[in-house]
Structures are given as structure tokens and as C-alpha cells.
Scaffold this active site. Structure first.
Site, PDB file in Angstrom:
ATOM      1  N   ILE A  90      43.522  39.156 -18.957  1.00  0.00           N
ATOM      2  CA  ILE A  90      43.445  39.336 -20.105  1.00  0.00           C
ATOM      3  C   ILE A  90      44.000  38.245 -20.994  1.00  0.00           C
ATOM      4  O   ILE A  90      43.555  38.005 -22.244  1.00  0.00           O
ATOM      5  CB  ILE A  90      44.415  40.677 -20.654  1.00  0.00           C
ATOM      6  N   LEU A  97      31.484  35.051 -18.112  1.00  0.00           N
ATOM      7  CA  LEU A  97      32.843  35.244 -17.632  1.00  0.00           C
ATOM      8  C   LEU A  97      33.743  34.291 -18.674  1.00  0.00           C
ATOM      9  O   LEU A  97      34.012  33.435 -18.383  1.00  0.00           O
ATOM     10  CB  LEU A  97      32.740  34.593 -16.440  1.00  0.00           C
ATOM     11  N   SER A  98      34.068  35.112 -19.707  1.00  0.00           N
ATOM     12  CA  SER A  98      34.799  34.579 -20.694  1.00  0.00           C
ATOM     13  C   SER A  98      35.505  35.495 -21.644  1.00  0.00           C
ATOM     14  O   SER A  98      34.971  36.255 -22.338  1.00  0.00           O
ATOM     15  CB  SER A  98      34.087  33.639 -21.541  1.00  0.00           C
ATOM     16  N   GLU A  99      36.844  35.845 -21.223  1.00  0.00           N
ATOM     17  CA  GLU A  99      37.528  36.835 -21.648  1.00  0.00           C
ATOM     18  C   GLU A  99      37.837  36.495 -23.484  1.00  0.00           C
ATOM     19  O   GLU A  99      37.483  37.291 -24.043  1.00  0.00           O
ATOM     20  CB  GLU A  99      38.995  37.240 -21.086  1.00  0.00           C
ATOM     21  N   PRO A 126      43.472  34.728 -21.542  1.00  0.00           N
ATOM     22  CA  PRO A 126      42.515  33.948 -22.342  1.00  0.00           C
ATOM     23  C   PRO A 126      41.939  34.901 -23.685  1.00  0.00           C
ATOM     24  O   PRO A 126      41.634  34.320 -24.791  1.00  0.00           O
ATOM     25  CB  PRO A 126      41.331  33.744 -21.331  1.00  0.00           C
ATOM     26  N   HIS A 159      46.044  40.494 -10.210  1.00  0.00           N
ATOM     27  CA  HIS A 159      45.390  41.833 -10.200  1.00  0.00           C
ATOM     28  C   HIS A 159      46.270  42.959 -10.396  1.00  0.00           C
ATOM     29  O   HIS A 159      45.577  44.296 -10.526  1.00  0.00           O
ATOM     30  CB  HIS A 159      44.499  41.985  -8.829  1.00  0.00           C
TER      31      HIS A 159
END
Lengths: 377, 327
Positions: free
Chosen positions: B87, B58-60, B89, B129
Site C-alpha cells: 500500500i 503495476l503502480s500503487e 507507494p 504480504h
């Protein structure tokens, strides 16, 4: 139609059914809350996905329900018509389950009455004028209006009217004007005037009631110099005047003029009457020069002379007060049970509440009334 | 031909892409085993394996950084960012590297990739969202921004983007992921992702929209046309950057009346950009000022209030009427 427990938020895979808000057989609206479910995050209301009849509930209160499990069954107009086709598309519905938010699904939504592009024939034609053509036409219309077809009647405003307009607006924009009223018994003034008017007449002076009232006004201003002042908010002070000059509103053919009796504190009643007479005449014949309409410290408006009883005069800035005088009237009064008749002058005092409090203004009016009723000058 | 939804169209396009191009790699959060938060990548990991459909941490920032490396080394990464609101990060990589590599290295290295982003409001979701941030993406040089408005364009445009030599942000209007069913060819086909689509040709009014707002616009049209049966032209903008001004300006000059409908915050938005350019280039042809029907300059509100933020049927119809009744 089978309604499966939807994903109510990210990462929530199950919830506990708290209670049903509708029961089997109930008609429900689209989005109506049908039950409450408790998840890790909160208790959420589950909205109905359709408008229709709830025909079966699949869980009871306290049940733990997994996302995707059938929660309830609905009967809608659509699924009574095409039950079979629904069931055949069940595979697709399974894919819907784990989704954040509520997505409209073509399979569950009523058939979209989408626009039929192919069979549409336009029957309305719009004008072809561009913005600039419109603007030009508009200008022409406007121009024609002025030169040819102008049916409007106008009164050109002279400089006196324009000055009045400007000063009235400035006055009301820059001050906090309040008006108070009093009824003054003028029996003694009437008597006094009747005794002296013939003498004055011999000297060419018309001794008016107004002169008596102005005299009493001056006396009151001497008693209470904070009314004979102007407001200097910038320097946080009231500037007291060293003279009393009374402006008198004069109605002329060309409009309102307000000439000033300079250093009125030095004049006798007859002197005041004489000044009023001269100034009014000069105002009406248009002979006033600028110096004669400037330098007032307070103003009097005698609307009584033309038959009005009550008015709220507008301040003649930078004055703090404007005294209004209404027409005299004989009235019946009760004095300790005895009927008395008196002649009354209704007077009004407009003051600038920025500089003067209501109580002070009442004090001024009371004192003025006292002076007028008892001929104290 | 099959009658499918936007979600299926994207899934099919990715499947065809994976089959055709052995260098194509999908990467994103939960896109493999789970098939993505919206199920767009459903079944693809099972078919193409974990090395081509990669579940990422979990790391954009990490996803986008990995995409940069893959791309420079000859792969075609197709990263999925779960929501437009997530978006940021990864935006550092987009604005500082992905959009610049071609310029920075004077053409020696490029970073072709298709960044898939579920986009826009209308599904009553949580905070972060539902944003409509296309103007920010479109503002940056060096990356194309593309958005479909129905299943047909979703498949054709994505397949076209998968062959782009430049990086693309592919916005997927989540409100219509499942809302429309349409006949779409089963085989490989492309729609030019740099060209606007004229959905109906007409002479009296140009209506420009894109994404889910095109769906809402189409829904509002019957009621409007009942009262004003005019000869309108409907344009799906498709490419938000670069904008296909050939099509737009030609239409504006022809009809002289333009309404732009989108769901963004209007300040400094794409609708404003279109309006400004149309006014600048077509002023003498215009029969009414260009009208924008957009969201509002607020953070998009939650749940039901969201429906009032998005251009409603009433607001769309009012906007259309305003332009044709301009005097």
C-alpha cells in the site's frame, strides 16, 4: 482428495518436479514435505495439504508442472466418507489455485468445530468486585495484619547493625575482593610472649598474640607501602598513606565495631597490646567516639579468638587489605623426613583486586609470614 | 441464502455494486482477466467489461492517483491493492489527498471510494504480504477503516461501504478468505459499517476482536469455556476508525473485564487505544486491568514462525484467564 500444484510464489506459473519425498501408499502428516519443486526462484518443498494416505502421484521426477495441475491424490478420513460431495464442489476448488501463500480452505479443511453460541449456557459466576474494591479490601487485610494478627517476630536493628549493613554492602559493591590463605608457624611468638607476659601484666597490659601479629603486619606494610594505600580511580592513582593506622574488629553485644590504633607504626608490641585493650574495652562499654573508629589504613579481623580457623574478611573501605587471623592449632609436619610438631596460625588476606594483583598479595603474605615466623619487627 | 466463503461474499458484493451503481469502477493489478491475486474479482470483467473492471499497470501510486481523479469527477472507484504491504507507494495519495479533499475544499469536493486491501498474516506468504497495519490507517483523520470477520459481514459491510460518502479502507483478512463457510443472503443487504457487532451478549467478560483474529478467538473459546463456563460478551469491532465507543464502553461498564485480541504490533496500536479509552472512561467499573493479546513488536516473521507471532490459542486463553482471575 485431489491436490493441485499450488502457487508457490508471486508470478510463478510452473515448476520442475525435482523428486518425490514420499511414495504412493505412504501415510503423510499435514504440512509434511511431499516433494521438491524447482521454480525460477528456488527449490521449494511442497507441504501436504492434509493428514492422510498418498494414494496416487500424477507426475514423475523431471516433469514440468503448471500451477493448478493435479500433483497427487490423498485419501483422508473425510474424503472416504463424502467422496461425492467433494467432486461436486470441484468448480470451487479451481478458483483456489493461483494464490500467494497457503489459505485454509473450508472445503478442504476438517469441519470446524465452531463454537455453538446459541446453545451455550454459562454456569460460572464471577465476583463483582471492582479493582478499587479489591484494593481497599487488600489494604484492610494488610492493616489488620499489622495491628491485630501479627505473629511475626522481629529484631529491631540498632544503628551499629544498620551501619554495618550499609558499609558491608558498599564495600562489596565497590571493590573486587579476593582472599588468600597461609599457615604461619607461631612457635617463636608463643615463646616470646610467654617470656614477656608477666612483666607486661605488672604494668597492667595483657600481652596478646594479636599484638605480635599486628606488629608484624605493620612491618610488612612498611616494606610494601602500596598495600597501605587507597585507590583513586578517578585520578588514575593509588594514594599512599603517610601513617599506618590499624583498625581492629571488635565483637560487642551491640554488634561489630572497628576502632583504630592511630599511628601504630610508632608503637612497641606492648604499646599495641595496650591500645587494643583500651579500644576493646571502650567499644564494649559503648564509649568510643567517632574519631576512634575512623582514619584506619588497614584492618585486622581476629576471628580466631572466638574459635574460627578460616574466614574471608570483608574489606573495611577504603582499605585495600583486611588481615584475618584464625585460631592456633598444633600440627604435625614432615621436615626432610623428620617428624616435627608446630603451632600454626591460619591467616587470610582479603585484598582489593582493583588495586592489587594476586601475585603482589602472595608477596605480601609471604613477607608477613617471614616476619611472624622469625620475629622480625 | 447460500453457504459461501469470504472471497465469494466480496465477489458477490462487488457484483451487486457494479449492477446497482453505474459509476462504480474496479481498478487494480490483475483484477480483470485473472480475477485478482486471490480471485476476489473473478468473473467480473467478463460480465461488466474492461472499462468497469480495469487492469492497471503495476503502480500503487498510479492506482490511488487515478482513484482520486475518478472520485472527484463523480465516479465511485474501488481500487484493490494486492497486499497491505504494497500500500505504501499509494499511501502518499491516501494521506495527502484522499483523506483531505473534503476539508481542503471546504466540502465542495469529496473523494468517496472503497480501497480494498487484503490484510494481515496467517497464510505463510512472503515478505510484505502479512502485515497488520490497521493502527496506521486508523490514525489518519478523514478516512474510515472497516474490517469484516466472516462471509456474512464481508458482504453486508462492503455493500454498506459502497454507499459511504467518505473514503473507506476495507481490510480483507486474507487468512479467512476461504476458511469459513456461512449462510449469507443472496440479495442486497447492508450491515452498518460504523457499528461494532455484538456476536454474543453477556455480563461477565467482554472479548473484543476483529478480522481473522475473531476466527482464532472463536476457535479458542470452547477450550476456555470448558474450564470457565462464564457469561461472556463477544464483540466484533468492525469499524477500526471511527471506533464505536458507544458499544465498547457500554459493554466494558457492564462486564468490568475486557480482553482485546488482534494481531498487530502492539506499540501504539489499536488495542492500546481501546485499552486507554476504556481505562479512561470506565476505570471505576473495571474489575481487572484491560488485557491486550496481540502480535509482537517485530517485523512479522516468515512461514511457520509466523504462527508464533500471531495470537495463538494458548496466548488467547491465557489472556482470558488472566483477566477473570485478577485478584
Amino acid at each position: 482428495m485431489q491436490f493441485k500444484f499450488p502457487d508457490v510464489g508471486e508470478g510463478i506459473h510452473e515448476g520442475t518436479l525435482v523428486n518425490w519425498l514420499v511414495k504412493e501408499g505412504d501415510e503423510v502428516e499435514l504440512d509434511q514435505a511431499i516433494c521438491e519443486v524447482e521454480t525460477d526462484k528456488a527449490i521449494v518443498e511442497i507441504p501436504s495439504p492434509v493428514k492422510g494416505k498418498l494414494i496416487k502421484t500424477h507426475h514423475v521426477e523431471g516433469d514440468v508442472i503448471n500451477v493448478g495441475e493435479i500433483l497427487a491424490e490423498f485419501e483422508t478420513k473425510e474424503n472416504t466418507e463424502s467422496k461425492e460431495s467433494k467432486e461436486s464442489s470441484n468448480n470451487q476448488e479451481v478458483k483456489n489455485d493461483n494464490v500467494v501463500g497457503n489459505l485454509v480452505d473450508a472445503d478442504n479443511a476438517p469441519k470446524d468445530s465452531s463454537f455453538d453460541f446459541e446453545n451455550y449456557t454459562p454456569s460460572m459466576k464471577l465476583s463483582n468486585e471492582t479493582i478499587f474494591e479489591k484494593a481497599n479490601t487488600k489494604n484492610e487485610v494488610e492493616n489488620n495484619k499489622v495491628s491485630n494478627n501479627d505473629n511475626t517476630n522481629y529484631i529491631e536493628l540498632n544503628n551499629i547493625k544498620l551501619t554495618t549493613a550499609k558499609r558491608m554492602k558498599e564495600s562489596l559493591h565497590s571493590t573486587a575482593q579476593v582472599t588468600q590463605f597461609a599457615d604461619v608457624i607461631v612457635d617463636k611468638i608463643i615463646k616470646e610472649r610467654n617470656e614477656h607476659k608477666e612483666e607486661a601484666k605488672k604494668r597492667g597490659v595483657k600481652l596478646t598474640y594479636l599484638a605480635f601479629i599486628v606488629k608484624a603486619y605493620i612491618k610488612t606494610l612498611e616494606d610494601m607501602p602500596e598495600f597501605n594505600a587507597k585507590l583513586d580511580l578517578e585520578n588514575k592513582r593509588l594514594v599512599l598513606r603517610d601513617h599506618i593506622s590499624i583498625a581492629i574488629a571488635v565483637n560487642t553485644e551491640n554488634g561489630l565495631l572497628v576502632p583504630v590504633i592511630k599511628d601504630a607504626q610508632n608503637l612497641s608490641i606492648e604499646g599495641i597490646a595496650e591500645q587494643i585493650q583500651i579500644l576493646a574495652e571502650e567499644a564494649r562499654s559503648g564509649k568510643l567516639d567517632l574519631s576512634q573508629i575512623q582514619g584506619q589504613t588497614a584492618t585486622v579481623t581476629n576471628y580466631g579468638s572466638i574459635g574460627s580457623k578460616y574466614s574471608t574478611p570483608v574489606l573495611n573501605s577504603p582499605d585495600l587489605i583486611n588481615l584475618g587471623i584464625g585460631s592456633f592449632e598444633e600440627k604435625v609436619y614432615l621436615n626432610k623426613g623428620h617428624v616435627e610438631s608446630h603451632t600454626i596460625a591460619p591467616i587470610s588476606l582479603t585484598f582489593d583486586h582493583q588495586a592489587i594483583d594476586g601475585a603482589q598479595a602472595v608477596g605480601f603474605l609471604n613477607k608477613l609470614q617471614e616476619h611472624l615466623e622469625n620475629l622480625e619487627y | 441464502m447460500s453457504e459461501i466463503k469470504v472471497i465469494d461474499a466480496i465477489n458477490k458484493a462487488l457484483e451487486i455494486g457494479l449492477e446497482k451503481n453505474p459509476d462504480l469502477i474496479l481498478l487494480g493489478e490483475d483484477i480483470g482477466k485473472q480475477g485478482g491475486v486471490f480471485r476476489t474479482t473473478s468473473g467480473l470483467q467478463a460480465k461488466f467489461g474492461e472499462e468497469r473492471v480495469v487492469d492497471t499497470p503495476l503502480s500503487e501510486q498510479g492506482i490511488m492517483g487515478a482513484a482520486v481523479g475518478l472520485s472527484i469527477n463523480g465516479h465511485l472507484p474501488v481500487p484493490e491493492l494486492q497486499f497491505d504491504g504494497f500500500i505504501w507507494p499509494g499511501f502518499d495519495q491516501i494521506i495527502n489527498h484522499i483523506t483531505r479533499f473534503r476539508t481542503r475544499t471546504r466540502g465542495r469536493y469529496t473523494t468517496p471510494m472503497v480501497i480494498r486491501v487484503p490484510f494481515g498474516g496467517g497464510i505463510h506468504a512472503l515478505e510484505h504480504h502479512s502485515e497488520s497495519m490497521e493502527a496506521i490507517f486508523s490514525h489518519i483523520p478523514g478516512i474510515n477503516v472497516v474490517i469484516p470477520s466472516d462471509p456474512y459481514s464481508a458482504k453486508g459491510l462492503l455493500l454498506d461501504c459502497l454507499e459511504s460518502k467518505d473514503p473507506v479502507i476495507f481490510l480483507e483478512p486474507k487468512k479467512i478468505y476461504r476458511a469459513i463457510k456461512q449462510e449469507v443472503p443472496d440479495e442486497h443487504f447492508k450491515i452498518d459499517s460504523k457499528k461494532a457487532r455484538i456476536l454474543r451478549e453477556g455480563n461477565d467478560l467482554t472479548i473484543i476482536s476483529y478480522g481473522a483474529c475473531m476466527y482464532d478467538t472463536k476457535k479458542a473459546l470452547p477450550e476456555f469455556l470448558k474450564e470457565y463456563p462464564i457469561d461472556f460478551e463477544l464483540i466484533d469491532l468492525v469499524s477500526l476508525s471511527p471506533i464505536d465507543y458507544n458499544t465498547i464502553l457500554k459493554s466494558a461498564k457492564k462486564t468490568g473485564r475486557v480482553v482485546i485480541i488482534n494481531e498487530e504490533n502492539p506499540n501504539c496500536g489499536l488495542a492500546s487505544e481501546l485499552s486507554a479509552t476504556i481505562s479512561e472512561k470506565c476505570i471505576k467499573y473495571l474489575k481487572a486491568p484491560v488485557k491486550r493479546v496481540t502480535g509482537f513488536d517485530v517485523i512479522i516473521p516468515l512461514l511457520k514462525t509466523e504462527d508464533h507471532y500471531l495470537p495463538t490459542k494458548t496466548r488467547i486463553i491465557e489472556g482470558l484467564k488472566e483477566v477473570i482471575n485478577y485478584k
